[in-house]
Motif scaffolding. Structure first.
Motif, PDB file in Angstrom:
ATOM      1  N   ILE A  18       0.843  -1.196   0.000  1.00  0.00           N
ATOM      2  CA  ILE A  18       0.000   0.000   0.000  1.00  0.00           C
ATOM      3  C   ILE A  18       0.876   1.243   0.000  1.00  0.00           C
ATOM      4  O   ILE A  18       0.580   2.218  -0.696  1.00  0.00           O
ATOM      5  CB  ILE A  18      -0.953  -0.007   1.206  1.00  0.00           C
ATOM      6  N   ALA A  19       1.974   1.226   0.754  1.00  0.00           N
ATOM      7  CA  ALA A  19       2.881   2.377   0.789  1.00  0.00           C
ATOM      8  C   ALA A  19       3.412   2.696  -0.609  1.00  0.00           C
ATOM      9  O   ALA A  19       3.485   3.860  -1.008  1.00  0.00           O
ATOM     10  CB  ALA A  19       4.018   2.128   1.762  1.00  0.00           C
ATOM     11  N   ALA A  20       3.766   1.657  -1.393  1.00  0.00           N
ATOM     12  CA  ALA A  20       4.260   1.862  -2.752  1.00  0.00           C
ATOM     13  C   ALA A  20       3.160   2.442  -3.643  1.00  0.00           C
ATOM     14  O   ALA A  20       3.422   3.323  -4.463  1.00  0.00           O
ATOM     15  CB  ALA A  20       4.777   0.557  -3.324  1.00  0.00           C
ATOM     16  N   LEU A  21       1.941   1.966  -3.473  1.00  0.00           N
ATOM     17  CA  LEU A  21       0.817   2.496  -4.238  1.00  0.00           C
ATOM     18  C   LEU A  21       0.598   3.966  -3.914  1.00  0.00           C
ATOM     19  O   LEU A  21       0.422   4.789  -4.818  1.00  0.00           O
ATOM     20  CB  LEU A  21      -0.457   1.702  -3.936  1.00  0.00           C
ATOM     21  N   ILE A  22       0.620   4.312  -2.636  1.00  0.00           N
ATOM     22  CA  ILE A  22       0.421   5.704  -2.232  1.00  0.00           C
ATOM     23  C   ILE A  22       1.500   6.598  -2.842  1.00  0.00           C
ATOM     24  O   ILE A  22       1.216   7.696  -3.316  1.00  0.00           O
ATOM     25  CB  ILE A  22       0.392   5.804  -0.691  1.00  0.00           C
ATOM     26  N   GLU A  23       2.725   6.102  -2.861  1.00  0.00           N
ATOM     27  CA  GLU A  23       3.811   6.873  -3.471  1.00  0.00           C
ATOM     28  C   GLU A  23       3.573   7.031  -4.972  1.00  0.00           C
ATOM     29  O   GLU A  23       3.744   8.115  -5.523  1.00  0.00           O
ATOM     30  CB  GLU A  23       5.141   6.179  -3.216  1.00  0.00           C
ATOM     31  N   GLN A  24       3.161   5.959  -5.637  1.00  0.00           N
ATOM     32  CA  GLN A  24       2.893   6.014  -7.085  1.00  0.00           C
ATOM     33  C   GLN A  24       1.777   7.010  -7.396  1.00  0.00           C
ATOM     34  O   GLN A  24       1.795   7.661  -8.431  1.00  0.00           O
ATOM     35  CB  GLN A  24       2.526   4.626  -7.610  1.00  0.00           C
ATOM     36  N   LEU A  25       0.814   7.127  -6.494  1.00  0.00           N
ATOM     37  CA  LEU A  25      -0.304   8.054  -6.692  1.00  0.00           C
ATOM     38  C   LEU A  25       0.040   9.478  -6.276  1.00  0.00           C
ATOM     39  O   LEU A  25      -0.823  10.352  -6.297  1.00  0.00           O
ATOM     40  CB  LEU A  25      -1.525   7.572  -5.897  1.00  0.00           C
ATOM     41  N   ALA A  26       1.296   9.722  -5.885  1.00  0.00           N
ATOM     42  CA  ALA A  26       1.770  11.039  -5.445  1.00  0.00           C
ATOM     43  C   ALA A  26       1.010  11.526  -4.212  1.00  0.00           C
ATOM     44  O   ALA A  26       0.729  12.715  -4.072  1.00  0.00           O
ATOM     45  CB  ALA A  26       1.688  12.052  -6.585  1.00  0.00           C
ATOM     46  N   LEU A  27       0.671  10.593  -3.324  1.00  0.00           N
ATOM     47  CA  LEU A  27      -0.027  10.945  -2.090  1.00  0.00           C
ATOM     48  C   LEU A  27       0.843  10.722  -0.858  1.00  0.00           C
ATOM     49  O   LEU A  27       0.356  10.818   0.264  1.00  0.00           O
ATOM     50  CB  LEU A  27      -1.319  10.125  -1.966  1.00  0.00           C
ATOM     51  N   ALA A  28       2.135  10.419  -1.061  1.00  0.00           N
ATOM     52  CA  ALA A  28       3.039  10.189   0.067  1.00  0.00           C
ATOM     53  C   ALA A  28       3.099  11.439   0.934  1.00  0.00           C
ATOM     54  O   ALA A  28       3.174  12.567   0.441  1.00  0.00           O
ATOM     55  CB  ALA A  28       4.424   9.817  -0.432  1.00  0.00           C
ATOM     56  N   GLY A  29       3.015  11.240   2.240  1.00  0.00           N
ATOM     57  CA  GLY A  29       3.071  12.349   3.181  1.00  0.00           C
ATOM     58  C   GLY A  29       1.739  13.022   3.423  1.00  0.00           C
ATOM     59  O   GLY A  29       1.632  13.895   4.284  1.00  0.00           O
ATOM     60  N   LYS A  30       0.714  12.627   2.687  1.00  0.00           N
ATOM     61  CA  LYS A  30      -0.617  13.206   2.873  1.00  0.00           C
ATOM     62  C   LYS A  30      -1.449  12.292   3.759  1.00  0.00           C
ATOM     63  O   LYS A  30      -1.182  11.104   3.877  1.00  0.00           O
ATOM     64  CB  LYS A  30      -1.284  13.429   1.531  1.00  0.00           C
ATOM     65  N   ARG A  31      -2.448  12.871   4.370  1.00  0.00           N
ATOM     66  CA  ARG A  31      -3.340  12.079   5.219  1.00  0.00           C
ATOM     67  C   ARG A  31      -4.316  11.319   4.328  1.00  0.00           C
ATOM     68  O   ARG A  31      -5.146  11.927   3.657  1.00  0.00           O
ATOM     69  CB  ARG A  31      -4.090  12.994   6.174  1.00  0.00           C
ATOM     70  N   VAL A  32      -4.182  10.002   4.321  1.00  0.00           N
ATOM     71  CA  VAL A  32      -5.055   9.174   3.498  1.00  0.00           C
ATOM     72  C   VAL A  32      -5.624   8.033   4.327  1.00  0.00           C
ATOM     73  O   VAL A  32      -5.026   7.596   5.302  1.00  0.00           O
ATOM     74  CB  VAL A  32      -4.327   8.588   2.264  1.00  0.00           C
ATOM     75  N   SER A  52      -2.630  -7.810  -3.907  1.00  0.00           N
ATOM     76  CA  SER A  52      -2.702  -8.988  -4.777  1.00  0.00           C
ATOM     77  C   SER A  52      -3.482  -8.652  -6.038  1.00  0.00           C
ATOM     78  O   SER A  52      -4.302  -7.728  -6.055  1.00  0.00           O
ATOM     79  CB  SER A  52      -3.405 -10.139  -4.050  1.00  0.00           C
ATOM     80  N   GLU A  53      -3.239  -9.418  -7.081  1.00  0.00           N
ATOM     81  CA  GLU A  53      -3.954  -9.267  -8.348  1.00  0.00           C
ATOM     82  C   GLU A  53      -5.449  -9.194  -8.102  1.00  0.00           C
ATOM     83  O   GLU A  53      -6.015 -10.015  -7.378  1.00  0.00           O
ATOM     84  CB  GLU A  53      -3.623 -10.461  -9.253  1.00  0.00           C
ATOM     85  N   GLY A  54      -6.093  -8.179  -8.677  1.00  0.00           N
ATOM     86  CA  GLY A  54      -7.541  -8.056  -8.594  1.00  0.00           C
ATOM     87  C   GLY A  54      -8.069  -7.370  -7.342  1.00  0.00           C
ATOM     88  O   GLY A  54      -9.285  -7.204  -7.211  1.00  0.00           O
ATOM     89  N   ASP A  55      -7.192  -6.973  -6.417  1.00  0.00           N
ATOM     90  CA  ASP A  55      -7.673  -6.275  -5.218  1.00  0.00           C
ATOM     91  C   ASP A  55      -8.415  -5.005  -5.610  1.00  0.00           C
ATOM     92  O   ASP A  55      -8.083  -4.346  -6.596  1.00  0.00           O
ATOM     93  CB  ASP A  55      -6.503  -5.896  -4.295  1.00  0.00           C
ATOM     94  N   ARG A  56      -9.422  -4.679  -4.825  1.00  0.00           N
ATOM     95  CA  ARG A  56     -10.174  -3.434  -4.993  1.00  0.00           C
ATOM     96  C   ARG A  56      -9.750  -2.493  -3.873  1.00  0.00           C
ATOM     97  O   ARG A  56      -9.977  -2.765  -2.698  1.00  0.00           O
ATOM     98  CB  ARG A  56     -11.670  -3.694  -4.943  1.00  0.00           C
ATOM     99  N   VAL A  57      -9.114  -1.392  -4.256  1.00  0.00           N
ATOM    100  CA  VAL A  57      -8.552  -0.447  -3.295  1.00  0.00           C
ATOM    101  C   VAL A  57      -9.282   0.872  -3.399  1.00  0.00           C
ATOM    102  O   VAL A  57      -9.513   1.384  -4.496  1.00  0.00           O
ATOM    103  CB  VAL A  57      -7.044  -0.230  -3.568  1.00  0.00           C
ATOM    104  N   GLU A  58      -9.658   1.419  -2.274  1.00  0.00           N
ATOM    105  CA  GLU A  58     -10.230   2.757  -2.207  1.00  0.00           C
ATOM    106  C   GLU A  58      -9.272   3.617  -1.398  1.00  0.00           C
ATOM    107  O   GLU A  58      -8.879   3.244  -0.296  1.00  0.00           O
ATOM    108  CB  GLU A  58     -11.609   2.751  -1.548  1.00  0.00           C
ATOM    109  N   VAL A  59      -8.864   4.741  -1.959  1.00  0.00           N
ATOM    110  CA  VAL A  59      -7.963   5.667  -1.274  1.00  0.00           C
ATOM    111  C   VAL A  59      -8.684   7.000  -1.169  1.00  0.00           C
ATOM    112  O   VAL A  59      -9.130   7.558  -2.167  1.00  0.00           O
ATOM    113  CB  VAL A  59      -6.639   5.852  -2.047  1.00  0.00           C
ATOM    114  N   VAL A  60      -8.815   7.476   0.055  1.00  0.00           N
ATOM    115  CA  VAL A  60      -9.468   8.760   0.300  1.00  0.00           C
ATOM    116  C   VAL A  60      -8.471   9.641   1.016  1.00  0.00           C
ATOM    117  O   VAL A  60      -7.859   9.222   2.000  1.00  0.00           O
ATOM    118  CB  VAL A  60     -10.736   8.574   1.171  1.00  0.00           C
ATOM    119  N   HIS A  61      -8.267  10.865   0.524  1.00  0.00           N
ATOM    120  CA  HIS A  61      -7.376  11.773   1.226  1.00  0.00           C
ATOM    121  C   HIS A  61      -8.152  12.985   1.719  1.00  0.00           C
ATOM    122  O   HIS A  61      -9.084  13.445   1.078  1.00  0.00           O
ATOM    123  CB  HIS A  61      -6.155  12.150   0.401  1.00  0.00           C
ATOM    124  N   ALA A  62      -7.721  13.457   2.890  1.00  0.00           N
ATOM    125  CA  ALA A  62      -8.384  14.590   3.528  1.00  0.00           C
ATOM    126  C   ALA A  62      -7.974  15.875   2.826  1.00  0.00           C
ATOM    127  O   ALA A  62      -6.806  16.074   2.480  1.00  0.00           O
ATOM    128  CB  ALA A  62      -8.003  14.658   5.006  1.00  0.00           C
TER     129      ALA A  62
END
Length: 66
Positions: A18-32, A52-62
């Protein structure tokens, strides 16, 4: 591997965290908040939680405002 992030297909390396995904989404350091397959994943687990393949991820940032 491919996961769905907020309804959009995203390509990630196998074993990405998840940390790598957050970094890829340019949300590192933000409250998510992150949910994987309808389960909230605490921030303390983001560096170790492998997606894992096929996971459904929801990312919400404040967003501040007034």
């Amino acid at each position: 591997m491919q996961v769905k992030v907020n309804g959009e297909a995203v390509e990630l390396p196998n074993g990405a965290t998840i940390a790598a995904l957050i970094e890829q989404l340019a949300l590192a350091g933000k409250r998510v908040a992150v949910e994987v397959n309808e389960d909230i994943v605490p921030r303390s687990q983001h560096p170790d939680f492998s997606l894992s393949e096929g996971d459904r991820v929801e990312v919400v940032h404040a967003i501040g405002g007034g």
